[in-house]
Design an enzyme around this catalytic site. Structure first.
Site, PDB file in Angstrom:
ATOM      1  N   CYS A 190     -28.167  29.590  13.353  1.00 41.74           N
ATOM      2  CA  CYS A 190     -28.347  28.177  13.683  1.00 41.74           C
ATOM      3  C   CYS A 190     -28.491  27.298  12.443  1.00 41.74           C
ATOM      4  O   CYS A 190     -28.995  26.177  12.530  1.00 41.74           O
ATOM      5  CB  CYS A 190     -29.584  27.998  14.568  1.00 41.74           C
ATOM      6  SG  CYS A 190     -29.496  28.922  16.104  1.00 41.74           S
ATOM      7  N   CYS A 217     -33.085  30.016  11.167  1.00 38.36           N
ATOM      8  CA  CYS A 217     -32.417  31.255  11.548  1.00 38.36           C
ATOM      9  C   CYS A 217     -30.938  31.214  11.136  1.00 38.36           C
ATOM     10  O   CYS A 217     -30.298  30.150  11.172  1.00 38.36           O
ATOM     11  CB  CYS A 217     -32.503  31.449  13.058  1.00 38.36           C
ATOM     12  SG  CYS A 217     -34.172  31.733  13.657  1.00 38.36           S
ATOM     13  N   CYS A 238     -37.486  22.969  16.645  1.00 40.22           N
ATOM     14  CA  CYS A 238     -37.512  24.224  17.396  1.00 40.22           C
ATOM     15  C   CYS A 238     -38.516  24.195  18.536  1.00 40.22           C
ATOM     16  O   CYS A 238     -38.467  25.030  19.435  1.00 40.22           O
ATOM     17  CB  CYS A 238     -37.816  25.385  16.473  1.00 40.22           C
ATOM     18  SG  CYS A 238     -39.371  25.200  15.594  1.00 40.22           S
ATOM     19  N   CYS A 243     -34.112  30.146  23.455  1.00 43.46           N
ATOM     20  CA  CYS A 243     -34.225  31.134  22.367  1.00 43.46           C
ATOM     21  C   CYS A 243     -35.371  30.769  21.428  1.00 43.46           C
ATOM     22  O   CYS A 243     -36.174  31.628  21.046  1.00 43.46           O
ATOM     23  CB  CYS A 243     -32.899  31.211  21.610  1.00 43.46           C
ATOM     24  SG  CYS A 243     -32.861  32.499  20.345  1.00 43.46           S
ATOM     25  N   CYS A 244     -35.465  29.486  21.055  1.00 50.93           N
ATOM     26  CA  CYS A 244     -36.577  29.060  20.185  1.00 50.93           C
ATOM     27  C   CYS A 244     -37.925  29.269  20.878  1.00 50.93           C
ATOM     28  O   CYS A 244     -38.905  29.640  20.230  1.00 50.93           O
ATOM     29  CB  CYS A 244     -36.418  27.591  19.793  1.00 50.93           C
ATOM     30  SG  CYS A 244     -35.225  27.287  18.469  1.00 50.93           S
TER      31      CYS A 244
HETATM   32  S1  SF4 Z   1     -33.224  28.769  15.509  1.00 53.04           S
HETATM   33 FE1  SF4 Z   1     -31.534  29.705  16.698  1.00 53.04          FE
HETATM   34  S2  SF4 Z   1     -31.752  31.945  16.525  1.00 53.04           S
HETATM   35 FE2  SF4 Z   1     -33.676  30.972  15.792  1.00 53.04          FE
HETATM   36  S3  SF4 Z   1     -35.019  31.038  17.534  1.00 53.04           S
HETATM   37 FE3  SF4 Z   1     -34.000  29.010  17.579  1.00 53.04          FE
HETATM   38  S4  SF4 Z   1     -32.097  29.252  18.792  1.00 53.04           S
HETATM   39 FE4  SF4 Z   1     -32.932  31.314  18.320  1.00 53.04          FE
END
Ligand code: SF4
Length: 242
Positions: free
Chosen positions: A207, A204, A230, A123-124
């Site tokens: 998280c 985010c 991240c 996701c990151c």
């Molecule tokens: S911090 Fe969490 S929601 Fe944001 S990009 Fe990374 S995994 Fe995705």
């Protein structure tokens, strides 16, 4: 045989070494002024998080048109989005660039918007690393807000480092939490609204939780996981995660 003079190659490693030798560890304003006036095309990357306003204030004092890259993952707190607009207006920042994930990639790789629940690294990568990597392509270097006090892999941060062929500046690397707070107080800078609720580091919404008493500022990031970065930051030329 004709003699061919060869010009010395000035690499990002050379530039980083020169800056680390030239500036006192806490001379954040000096490093920023030098970066924005003598090191080519430089962007400031800001999360508009808990301490971001300090670096933004220092950069605005040199050039209000400094390119500020703000990665809007689509998962940020509403408070961060409103704070970003408030800070930009207060400091007169005229070149804030909202960096977003590729919508086609989002539809392909995170169809339900729940990728963060199954694979935070993926996701990151999708929402932060790839968009920022693309946004940084035109630049010779960038300024980050990382500090040694964040702990983890940041405890040996220097003012400057090479990230491949690109220069990366960490002007606040050696600043303490007390010094950050004193700077905000001295300049009457606006605070991120979530800091009043205990958030020491703000990423985010899915998280991030508030830090508990005695915890390091970044303890509330990716709670319950061993993930601490991240992936937009590198150490010794290699991505920290993933
Ligand atoms: S911090 Fe969490 S929601 Fe944001 S990009 Fe990374 S995994 Fe995705």
């Amino acid at each position: 045989m004709p003699y061919e003079a060869t010009l010395p190659v000035f690499t990002a490693d050379d530039a980083a070494a020169e800056i680390n030798a030239r500036f006192a560890p806490k001379d954040a304003c000096g490093v920023i002024a030098h970066a924005l006036t003598a090191r080519g095309r430089i962007a400031l990357v800001s999360s508009f998080g808990a301490e971001s306003v300090v670096l933004l204030h220092m950069a605005a004092a040199v050039d209000r048109a400094v390119p500020v890259l703000f990665v809007e993952t689509g998962m940020l707190f509403a408070e961060t989005l409103s704070y970003q607009r408030r800070v930009a207006e207060r400091l007169g920042l005229s070149n804030v660039r909202i960096v977003r994930p590729d919508p086609v990639q989002l539809l392909t790789r995170d169809t339900d918007g729940l990728l963060h629940q199954s694979d935070t690294d993926a996701c990151c990568t999708l929402r932060k690393v790839e968009p920022l990597a693309n946004a940084l392509l035109p630049y010779d270097g960038w300024i980050s807000g990382r500090k040694r006090i964040h702990g983890g892999q940041r405890i040996e941060l220097e003012l400057a480092e090479a990230e491949g062929e690109r220069l990366k500046l960490n002007p606040l690397a050696h600043w303490s939490g007390t010094e950050i707070a004193a700077y905000m107080e001295a300049h009457d800078l606006p605070r991120h609204p979530l800091t009043a609720k205990g958030y020491g580091s703000i990423g985010c919404a899915p998280c991030t939780r508030a830090a508990r008493p005695g915890e390091a500022p970044r303890a509330g990031r990716w709670p319950g996981q061993d993930k601490t970065e991240c992936g937009i930051h590198f150490i010794d030329g290699k991505a920290v995660r993933p």
